[in-house]
Design a protein around this motif. Structure first.
Motif, mmCIF file in Angstrom:
data_model
loop_
_atom_site.group_PDB
_atom_site.id
_atom_site.type_symbol
_atom_site.label_atom_id
_atom_site.label_comp_id
_atom_site.label_asym_id
_atom_site.label_seq_id
_atom_site.Cartn_x
_atom_site.Cartn_y
_atom_site.Cartn_z
ATOM 1 N N LYS A 7 -56.658 -72.815 -6.978
ATOM 2 C CA LYS A 7 -56.779 -74.207 -6.561
ATOM 3 C C LYS A 7 -55.839 -74.441 -5.398
ATOM 4 O O LYS A 7 -54.912 -73.659 -5.156
ATOM 5 C CB LYS A 7 -56.447 -75.162 -7.706
ATOM 6 C CG LYS A 7 -54.984 -75.143 -8.128
ATOM 7 C CD LYS A 7 -54.701 -76.212 -9.180
ATOM 8 C CE LYS A 7 -53.211 -76.267 -9.507
ATOM 9 N NZ LYS A 7 -52.907 -77.336 -10.484
ATOM 10 N N LEU A 8 -56.085 -75.496 -4.660
ATOM 11 C CA LEU A 8 -55.189 -75.877 -3.578
ATOM 12 C C LEU A 8 -54.048 -76.687 -4.172
ATOM 13 O O LEU A 8 -54.274 -77.707 -4.832
ATOM 14 C CB LEU A 8 -55.940 -76.700 -2.527
ATOM 15 C CG LEU A 8 -57.077 -75.979 -1.795
ATOM 16 C CD1 LEU A 8 -57.775 -76.933 -0.838
ATOM 17 C CD2 LEU A 8 -56.552 -74.764 -1.042
ATOM 18 N N ALA A 9 -52.821 -76.226 -3.960
ATOM 19 C CA ALA A 9 -51.664 -76.914 -4.518
ATOM 20 C C ALA A 9 -51.497 -78.284 -3.865
ATOM 21 O O ALA A 9 -51.618 -78.431 -2.644
ATOM 22 C CB ALA A 9 -50.410 -76.076 -4.307
ATOM 23 N N VAL A 10 -51.223 -79.276 -4.681
ATOM 24 C CA VAL A 10 -50.947 -80.625 -4.181
ATOM 25 C C VAL A 10 -49.444 -80.740 -3.966
ATOM 26 O O VAL A 10 -48.664 -80.420 -4.869
ATOM 27 C CB VAL A 10 -51.423 -81.694 -5.189
ATOM 28 C CG1 VAL A 10 -51.087 -83.093 -4.686
ATOM 29 C CG2 VAL A 10 -52.914 -81.547 -5.449
ATOM 30 N N PRO A 11 -49.003 -81.162 -2.774
ATOM 31 C CA PRO A 11 -47.561 -81.297 -2.544
ATOM 32 C C PRO A 11 -46.892 -82.116 -3.645
ATOM 33 O O PRO A 11 -47.436 -83.127 -4.109
ATOM 34 C CB PRO A 11 -47.489 -82.010 -1.189
ATOM 35 C CG PRO A 11 -48.740 -81.586 -0.484
ATOM 36 C CD PRO A 11 -49.783 -81.512 -1.566
ATOM 37 N N ARG A 13 -44.448 -84.171 -3.775
ATOM 38 C CA ARG A 13 -44.164 -85.593 -3.539
ATOM 39 C C ARG A 13 -45.426 -86.443 -3.646
ATOM 40 O O ARG A 13 -45.346 -87.622 -3.994
ATOM 41 C CB ARG A 13 -43.474 -85.778 -2.191
ATOM 42 C CG ARG A 13 -42.030 -85.272 -2.228
ATOM 43 C CD ARG A 13 -41.254 -85.519 -0.960
ATOM 44 N NE ARG A 13 -39.864 -85.112 -1.157
ATOM 45 C CZ ARG A 13 -38.810 -85.906 -0.976
ATOM 46 N NH1 ARG A 13 -38.983 -87.162 -0.602
ATOM 47 N NH2 ARG A 13 -37.587 -85.451 -1.167
ATOM 48 N N GLU A 14 -46.579 -85.827 -3.356
ATOM 49 C CA GLU A 14 -47.835 -86.551 -3.556
ATOM 50 C C GLU A 14 -48.169 -86.674 -5.037
ATOM 51 O O GLU A 14 -49.011 -87.488 -5.420
ATOM 52 C CB GLU A 14 -48.972 -85.847 -2.809
ATOM 53 C CG GLU A 14 -48.827 -85.911 -1.293
ATOM 54 C CD GLU A 14 -49.982 -85.249 -0.573
ATOM 55 O OE1 GLU A 14 -51.028 -85.013 -1.225
ATOM 56 O OE2 GLU A 14 -49.843 -84.959 0.629
ATOM 57 N N ARG A 15 -47.513 -85.848 -5.856
ATOM 58 C CA ARG A 15 -47.676 -85.947 -7.307
ATOM 59 C C ARG A 15 -46.566 -86.770 -7.945
ATOM 60 O O ARG A 15 -46.398 -86.778 -9.155
ATOM 61 C CB ARG A 15 -47.691 -84.539 -7.920
ATOM 62 C CG ARG A 15 -48.911 -83.723 -7.539
ATOM 63 C CD ARG A 15 -48.937 -82.365 -8.236
ATOM 64 N NE ARG A 15 -48.116 -81.362 -7.551
ATOM 65 C CZ ARG A 15 -46.985 -80.859 -8.027
ATOM 66 N NH1 ARG A 15 -46.494 -81.269 -9.185
ATOM 67 N NH2 ARG A 15 -46.318 -79.940 -7.343
ATOM 68 N N GLU A 146 -60.840 -74.901 1.815
ATOM 69 C CA GLU A 146 -61.950 -74.446 0.987
ATOM 70 C C GLU A 146 -62.271 -72.973 1.213
ATOM 71 O O GLU A 146 -62.692 -72.273 0.283
ATOM 72 C CB GLU A 146 -63.193 -75.305 1.266
ATOM 73 C CG GLU A 146 -63.059 -76.749 0.808
ATOM 74 C CD GLU A 146 -62.781 -76.863 -0.686
ATOM 75 O OE1 GLU A 146 -63.375 -76.081 -1.458
ATOM 76 O OE2 GLU A 146 -61.969 -77.723 -1.075
#
Length: 202
Positions: A7-11, A13-15, A146
């Motif tokens: 999966k593409l890691a979500v930063p 700080r956005e989490r 992607e």
């Protein structure tokens, strides 16, 4: 270890997590007698400039950070055995394949050559060793977003997590002859009878 789906890691700080905003720098310890050689090597390797230096430490910058690498002369240091655990290498990114290959040419003229040129798949990478035998990688990204997810979910990385060794000089000639970066970085399968570990160099 349990296998995780790509999966593409979500930063962070956005989490909503309070994570560092960036990696700041790397400090490399060396023996005082090798201090100047190490400083000169990293200045050459990164096209760097000295932000500050004395007889004990040198701060080297090459981007927006005050210093990205520091070399510290520390008496009494010894090199760890080759089979030691710990940090394996540091890696730094260029914009594209042509920048990476141009850097290869520049460093080769200075007598600095990679011990391991490898097309990992997601990246094209050149691994070098400094005068103390620390490993340093320069790379360019081949796949993002992607496309990267598609690569990881295709099974190609399960079959060969290491990559395919390539000849930088051959790639340079192919680029001159009009072969696209996309064609060069489209990774082949492992040669028959070879495993991923056959592609490893240390």
């Amino acid at each position: 270890m349990e296998k995780f789906n790509a999966k593409l890691a979500v930063p962070a700080r956005e989490r909503g997590k309070l994570a560092p905003i960036r990696m700041s720098h790397v400090v490399i310890g060396t023996n005082p007698e090798n201090y100047e050689a190490m400083v000169e090597w990293y200045l050459t390797y990164f096209e760097g400039e000295i932000a500050y230096a004395n007889d004990d430490v040198a701060f080297i910058g090459f981007d927006e950070e005050h210093h990205r690498v520091a070399i510290a002369a520390i008496p009494g240091l010894v090199r760890p055995p080759a089979n030691s655990t710990g940090v394996n290498h540091f890696a730094f990114t260029y914009n594209d394949l042509d920048e990476l290959l141009a850097t290869y040419v520049r460093l080769k003229k200075e007598g600095i050559e990679p011990y391991w040129p490898i097309l990992h798949g997601p990246t094209t990478s050149l691994y070098y060793k400094d005068p103390d035998q620390n490993r340093v990688e320069i790379l360019c990204d081949n796949l993002k977003g992607e496309e990267l997810l598609e690569f990881f979910t295709s099974g190609a990385f399960d079959e060969n997590f290491m990559g395919i060794i390539f000849d930088p000089d051959d790639w340079i000639e192919q680029r001159k002859n009009g072969v696209s970066a996309e064609e060069l970085t489209s990774r082949d399968k492992l040669p028959e009878g070879k495993t991923a570990w056959d592609m490893f160099r240390d």
